[in-house]
Scaffold this active site. Structure first.
Site, PDB file in Angstrom:
ATOM      1  N   CYS A  93     -51.524  -1.301 -61.687  1.00 27.19           N
ATOM      2  CA  CYS A  93     -52.597  -2.305 -61.397  1.00 27.19           C
ATOM      3  C   CYS A  93     -52.235  -2.931 -59.980  1.00 27.19           C
ATOM      4  O   CYS A  93     -50.922  -2.378 -59.267  1.00 27.19           O
ATOM      5  CB  CYS A  93     -52.604  -3.744 -62.011  1.00 27.19           C
ATOM      6  N   CYS A 143     -48.398  -4.229 -59.583  1.00 21.75           N
ATOM      7  CA  CYS A 143     -47.301  -3.265 -59.285  1.00 21.75           C
ATOM      8  C   CYS A 143     -47.162  -2.625 -57.950  1.00 21.75           C
ATOM      9  O   CYS A 143     -46.224  -2.497 -57.208  1.00 21.75           O
ATOM     10  CB  CYS A 143     -47.674  -2.084 -60.186  1.00 21.75           C
ATOM     11  N   ASP A 191     -68.768  13.738 -25.002  1.00 23.48           N
ATOM     12  CA  ASP A 191     -68.623  14.642 -23.802  1.00 23.48           C
ATOM     13  C   ASP A 191     -69.454  15.921 -23.656  1.00 23.48           C
ATOM     14  O   ASP A 191     -70.040  15.949 -24.463  1.00 23.48           O
ATOM     15  CB  ASP A 191     -67.041  15.214 -24.158  1.00 23.48           C
ATOM     16  N   ASP A 247     -64.013  17.211 -27.251  1.00 26.38           N
ATOM     17  CA  ASP A 247     -63.541  18.702 -27.957  1.00 26.38           C
ATOM     18  C   ASP A 247     -61.911  18.629 -28.037  1.00 26.38           C
ATOM     19  O   ASP A 247     -61.133  19.379 -28.643  1.00 26.38           O
ATOM     20  CB  ASP A 247     -63.487  19.774 -26.907  1.00 26.38           C
ATOM     21  N   ASP A 289     -60.358  15.513 -23.657  1.00 31.68           N
ATOM     22  CA  ASP A 289     -60.805  14.141 -24.100  1.00 31.68           C
ATOM     23  C   ASP A 289     -59.826  13.111 -24.757  1.00 31.68           C
ATOM     24  O   ASP A 289     -60.337  12.181 -25.340  1.00 31.68           O
ATOM     25  CB  ASP A 289     -62.249  14.298 -24.838  1.00 31.68           C
TER      26      ASP A 289
END
Length: 741
Positions: free
Chosen positions: A22, A25, A424, A631, A635
């Site tokens: 859970c 834990c 771009d 790309d 960039d």
């Protein structure tokens, strides 16, 4: 003399953790790992049963981390143990559930009979005989895990189940033994036994669902063949894939998968790349084309030269990205972590308060205890720990199957909030295969000789415009010439020497700044820019300075999907921008072809790669959530600066960089995937919110009803199991998603 301490960068360590049940834990495992000296960050994921740890390198650090996990009461295992394990039957692990049901059903028969007006009860000794194996044999896992939690002064689901069912079982034994010989007291053995059986059923269904959420990673792992056909001096030899080296030549037969990344040396074929890119149509491959490991060969026998093996392959990077995303925590998970840290102690207090409240109000002890037990059972926080990671696993997995790789949970959570998307130009909105449309030289100058010089200068560059110059020279079969002393200035151009003479080639702005006189080409520049061409100039250094000897015009075509993708984004209410290093005329001409309006500020031109990030930051400063699509090479700063970076992994161009620079990688150049990525982000976040709602609502509604005596332990156990199953089932609905292309 002491040796100086050598600073070392922290390393990432992945560790599997078995035994977590859970959200509490998760919090306990994280606390235990954070106590290990050198640990900087810890993220524990309940759905993947794993931990991702950022730690300073130290002696025996792996052993220390595993010991911390074990001391916290869990089992440390290999990070990919659940994924690498052999495929199990759909009914694997159902044995304890079936045994629990077989022993509990007779205990439930009197309750079912009472609904039909039949009032009878099994003898007390028979109830005891049926319930005790369920309590202490099938329920042993709850005692063990609950004991570890108690020793750590913490709490978890197991502790709540162990305390609650033990209280019901002990109360029944006390009522049985303290009753007079002729009395038949009402016992609660069936409640404890059925609760344990229901919890086991819930955990089994949960584990079964978890195996489905990891199916995407399993499918990616399955793409890697175990054996390759190595082409050696003695012909074809089958060797294990682990023994293949870069530079080897491999034979791939029709219908087989490519084992590694490489370049096609012999033959032609069609390749099915759908598992990696989501593209359903086969891709034609000829000599010189790149081949990606994991893709499926068509009907041609081909020979490839190995370029990347092991962790360096595209498939390995894809698997790593999917695993990273599934192991990461979304920002929304912080709320769950804060709640789970105090959840179990609060529930224990509420259970004690319920018991005292009923007892002090004059109710019998057995009624008070059973209502307290019901509070403990219904409050188990299983669903709370699964709500977020289950949705993330399902969402990132199905996205990967359609060519959308989501690197981290934060990108997944933010993408659907996008207000503005910045594209771009070259390689993103356009096909990226620039070609030389015009090569202008002064009268009396040999154009082919100048083109050969330009190709020599550009021969070592990977820039699209440089490749276009080289391709133009190759089309004319111009001889290759040697170049030396090449110096590249990113975003501007480069310099070099050919046949002892120094040349510069680059943007008009740069050439002018270096002292080149472009007046001779003024008319040509005006005409070409009006047509939207991208221009560069080549100049030769002389005693008189810098003499411009050629003007080069480049053209590109928009992608077929560009205009429709931009129009589709607009219908979603998203602003669209284009960010380009091209001159204003060229950028605006291309923008109009894809449906952008320069007059409304949708085009930003003449931007150097290093300045793109500043434009992204300016948009973010306006309070906008910005997605940058590029790309992944030039960039990279802008991709990192945006709220979400989306990198187009165009063929042959910067796939590795794209994967590392952006939060989301689109594995093919179809711009419709941008909207698809936003859509899966929206749907996944919606599932997270739905799951958290269901996880919280079960407790918000259930705990008061249990405290007021409206529910009994059996109903509480069913509700608790149903909460976990509903959360997992809701998350798995994402597996039916497909992009609208």
């Amino acid at each position: 003399m002491n040796n100086p301490t050598v600073p070392t960068d922290p390393i990432r360590f992945d560790l599997g953790i078995h035994g977590m049940t859970c959200a509490s834990c998760v919090a306990r495992a994280e606390r235990a790992l954070k106590k290990v000296p050198g640990v900087q960050e810890v993220a524990v994921n309940l759905a993947t049963e794993s931990a991702r740890i950022l730690v300073n390198p130290a002696e025996q650090i792996e052993a220390r981390l595993k010991r911390a996990v074990r001391d916290a009461g869990y089992e440390p295992v290999a990070a990919n143990a659940a994924i690498d394990a052999p495929t199990e039957s759909a009914w694997a692990g159902f044995g304890p559930v079936a045994l629990g049901a077989a022993l509990s059903l007779p205990l439930m028969l009197p309750m079912l009979g009472s609904a039909l007006g039949l009032h009878w009860m099994l003898p007390a000794w028979l109830q005891f005989a049926l319930a005790t194996p369920v309590q202490f044999y099938l329920g042993a896992r709850f005692y063990k895990a609950g004991w570890h939690a108690a020793r750590a002064l913490s709490g978890n689901m197991d502790l709540l189940v162990a305390i609650g069912t033990s209280a019901g079982w002990a109360l029944s034994v006390w009522l049985w033994l303290s009753a007079t010989a002729d009395a038949m007291p009402h016992l609660y053995f069936e409640a404890s036994a059925v609760v344990i059986t229901l919890v086991l059923l819930g955990k089994w269904l949960e584990a079964r669902a978890k195996r489905q959420t990891t199916s995407a990673i399993r499918a990616l792992h399955a793409l890697r063949p175990e054996v390759a056909h190595l082409l050696g001096l003695d012909g074809e030899v089958d060797v294990p894939i682990d023994e293949v080296l870069a530079g080897d030549e491999l034979v791939v037969r029709p219908g087989e998968r490519f084992a590694v990344d490489g370049v096609l040396l012999e033959g032609t074929t069609q390749v099915d790349e759908s598992m990696l890119t989501g593209e359903p149509l086969p891709v034609a491959k000829k000599v010189g084309d790149t081949l990606t490991g994991g893709t499926l060969n068509g009907d041609g026998r081909v020979v490839l030269q190995v370029k990347a093996v092991g962790v360096d392959t595209v498939l390995a990077h894809i698997i790593a990205l999917v695993e990273d995303a599934q192991a990461a925590k979304a920002p929304i998970q912080r709320l769950v972590d804060q709640v789970s840290a105090v959840f179990v102690p609060v529930v224990l207090v509420l259970a004690v308060a319920t018991w005292l409240g009923w007892w002090l109000s004059g109710q019998p002890m057995d009624v008070a205890v059973i209502n307290a037990v019901t509070v403990l059972v219904i409050a188990c926080p299983c669903a709370l720990g699964l709500a977020t990671p289950a949705a993330i696993m399902a969402g990132t997995g199905v996205a990967a199957q359609h060519g959308i790789l989501i690197k981290d949970a934060q990108a997944l959570e933010l993408a659907h909030k996008a207000n503005v998307i910045v594209f771009d130009k070259t390689g993103t909105l356009t096909v990226g295969h620039a070609r030389v449309t015009n090569f202008v030289v002064p009268p009396g100058t040999d154009a082919n000789a100048m083109l050969g010089l330009a190709a020599a200068l550009q021969s070592g560059s990977s820039h699209p415009l440089a490749r276009a110059v080289v391709a133009a020279a190759q089309e004319k079969s111009l001889p290759a010439r040697a170049v030396s002393a090449v110096i590249s200035t990113p975003g501007k151009g480069l310099q070099g020497s050919v046949d002892g003479l120094d040349y510069c080639i680059g943007s008009l702005t740069w050439i002018s700044a270096l002292g080149g006189d472009l007046s001779t080409f003024a008319d040509a520049i005006g005409a070409l820019q009006a047509r939207g061409a991208t221009l560069a100039a080549m100049a030769q250094r002389s005693k008189n300075g810098l003499d411009v000897v050629a003007l080069i015009a480049f053209g590109d075509e928009p992608k077929a999907s560009a205009a429709a993708a931009i129009a589709g984004l607009r219908t979603l209410g998203i602003q669209v921008r284009m960010l380009s290093g091209d001159n204003r005329a060229a950028a605006q001409a291309m923008a109009r072809r894809v449906g952008l309006n320069p007059d409304q500020g949708e085009v930003i031109s003449d931007v150097l790669p290093g300045d793109k990030a500043a434009h992204i930051a300016a948009l973010k400063a306006k309070g906008l959530t910005v997605v940058m699509v590029g790309d992944g090479v030039n960039d990279a700063p802008a991709l990192a600066a945006a709220d979400v970076g989306m990198a187009m992994a165009n063929a042959g161009g910067g796939t590795d960089v794209a994967m590392h620079a952006a939060g989301i990688t689109l594995m093919r150049g179809d711009l419709a995937l941008v909207a698809a990525a936003l859509d899966i982000s929206h749907r996944t976040v919606a599932k997270i919110r739905q799951n958290l709602f269901w996880a919280f609502i079960y407790n918000v509604v259930g705990i008061p009803l249990a405290a007021l005596g409206v529910l009994n332990p059996v109903m509480a156990g069913a509700a608790m199991a149903l909460s976990s199953v509903s959360v997992m089932s809701n998350a798995l609905l994402l597996k039916r998603w497909a992009p609208k292309l």
